[in-house]
Every structure is written in C-alpha cells, then in structure tokens.
Design an enzyme around this catalytic site. Structure first.
Site, mmCIF file in Angstrom:
data_model
loop_
_atom_site.group_PDB
_atom_site.id
_atom_site.type_symbol
_atom_site.label_atom_id
_atom_site.label_comp_id
_atom_site.label_asym_id
_atom_site.label_seq_id
_atom_site.Cartn_x
_atom_site.Cartn_y
_atom_site.Cartn_z
ATOM 1 N N GLU A 79 38.863 -31.351 14.276
ATOM 2 C CA GLU A 79 39.249 -31.391 15.784
ATOM 3 C C GLU A 79 38.103 -30.562 16.447
ATOM 4 O O GLU A 79 37.690 -31.099 17.624
ATOM 5 C CB GLU A 79 40.664 -30.566 15.900
ATOM 6 C CG GLU A 79 41.745 -31.206 15.445
ATOM 7 C CD GLU A 79 41.998 -30.713 13.573
ATOM 8 O OE1 GLU A 79 42.961 -30.993 13.114
ATOM 9 O OE2 GLU A 79 40.938 -30.270 13.207
ATOM 10 N N CYS A 103 44.830 -26.194 12.755
ATOM 11 C CA CYS A 103 44.890 -24.782 12.593
ATOM 12 C C CYS A 103 44.837 -23.842 13.875
ATOM 13 O O CYS A 103 44.477 -24.693 14.822
ATOM 14 C CB CYS A 103 43.311 -24.397 11.605
ATOM 15 S SG CYS A 103 41.930 -24.439 12.641
ATOM 16 N N CYS A 106 41.341 -24.284 15.850
ATOM 17 C CA CYS A 106 41.141 -25.709 16.596
ATOM 18 C C CYS A 106 42.226 -25.621 17.841
ATOM 19 O O CYS A 106 42.000 -26.233 18.769
ATOM 20 C CB CYS A 106 41.314 -26.806 15.516
ATOM 21 S SG CYS A 106 40.039 -26.792 14.294
#
Length: 159
Positions: A79, A103, A106
């Site tokens: 990402e 996560c 990101c």
C-alpha cells in the site's frame, strides 16, 4: 449481444492487485495493491519489497530473530509503495484494492492522502494490534473497508 462473463470492476482491480503481489520476493507474505480513482482508472500499483537500492539478496527475509536480522525494519508494504509510486496530484476519493488488510502504518498513509475505501482480499492478521489499530483509525476517519468476495472465476496467463 455482448458477452455476459466479463470481469466486474472489483474482479478486475483485485486481479491487478493479485498479479502485482506476484512481483514480491517475500517468501512468506506476498502482497499487492492497486489504487483506483472514482472513474475506475488505475492510478498506481505496488507490492511489498525492499526499497530501491536495497538489494533483496542482501537484506533479510526472515520473520524471527533479532529485529535487524528480520525483514520488518526494511520491507516497504504494498500500500505504501503504491502511494509512493503515484505521480499525480492527489489520491483524494480513491479506492484501494489490496490482497491483505493494511497495517496501521499503511492505514495512516491511506488516510492522510484521502483514500475513501479499502477493498481487501484477506484479513489473516485481524486479531493483531496493528490491524485492530487500523480498523479503529478507519472508523474514526470515515475510511470505509470491505472484504472482496471471490467470484470463483479462473483467469490464466501464459507469459
């Protein structure tokens, strides 16, 4: 009469994310990402890997051991790579197709650039603090997310 078995937008963009994940050298978790604007145009793509100039033969891919001997301080997530690969003006209102739920790091970046929706394939780390923090930030910021439901279609490529 037109074909009836064409790909939906979700199938198409998740397919691009899956194909992008196949560029990853990570032996345990390959992730791909595709960022799309409101007109269903691909803006950027990314996969998880080492930063430019950092050889994926010299840096570790291990998951366990001393922190500096694992992949975690070095790998750039799909990402974030897709955000950093984007060369346009802004990503406000964009959708992100990713093969793994983002996560917390990101997610912060996705929120900051104005992404409005995340469509993810897997959420295998759903109970980890990182993903729980992601979902909390998404809820607070108005960034929506939904799981992609596979259509049980098969696509094959001969390369």
């Amino acid at each position: 009469m037109k074909r009836q078995d064409y790909l939906t937008w979700d199938e198409y963009f998740m397919g691009v994310a899956i194909l992008s994940s196949m560029r990853s050298k990570d032996p345990s978790t390959s992730v791909g990402c595709c960022i799309v604007n409101e007109d269903n145009r691909i803006l950027s793509m990314g996969y998880n890997g080492m930063p430019q100039g950092c050889s994926d033969d010299e840096f570790p891919w291990e998951r366990d051991g001393d922190f500096l001997d694992t992949k975690y301080p070095y790998v750039c997530h799909a990402e974030l790579n897709a955000i950093l690969n984007y060369t346009g003006v802004n990503l406000k209102g964009a959708k992100v197709y990713t093969t793994l739920f983002p996560c917390n790091e990101c997610t912060k970046a996705l929120i900051q650039v104005g992404v409005k929706e995340v469509i993810y394939l897997q959420d295998k780390y759903a109970d980890t603090p990182s993903v729980l923090a992601s979902k909390r930030m998404m809820k607070c910021s108005g960034l929506t997310y939904r799981q992609y439901k596979p259509a049980n279609k098969t696509a094959s490529l001969e390369l």
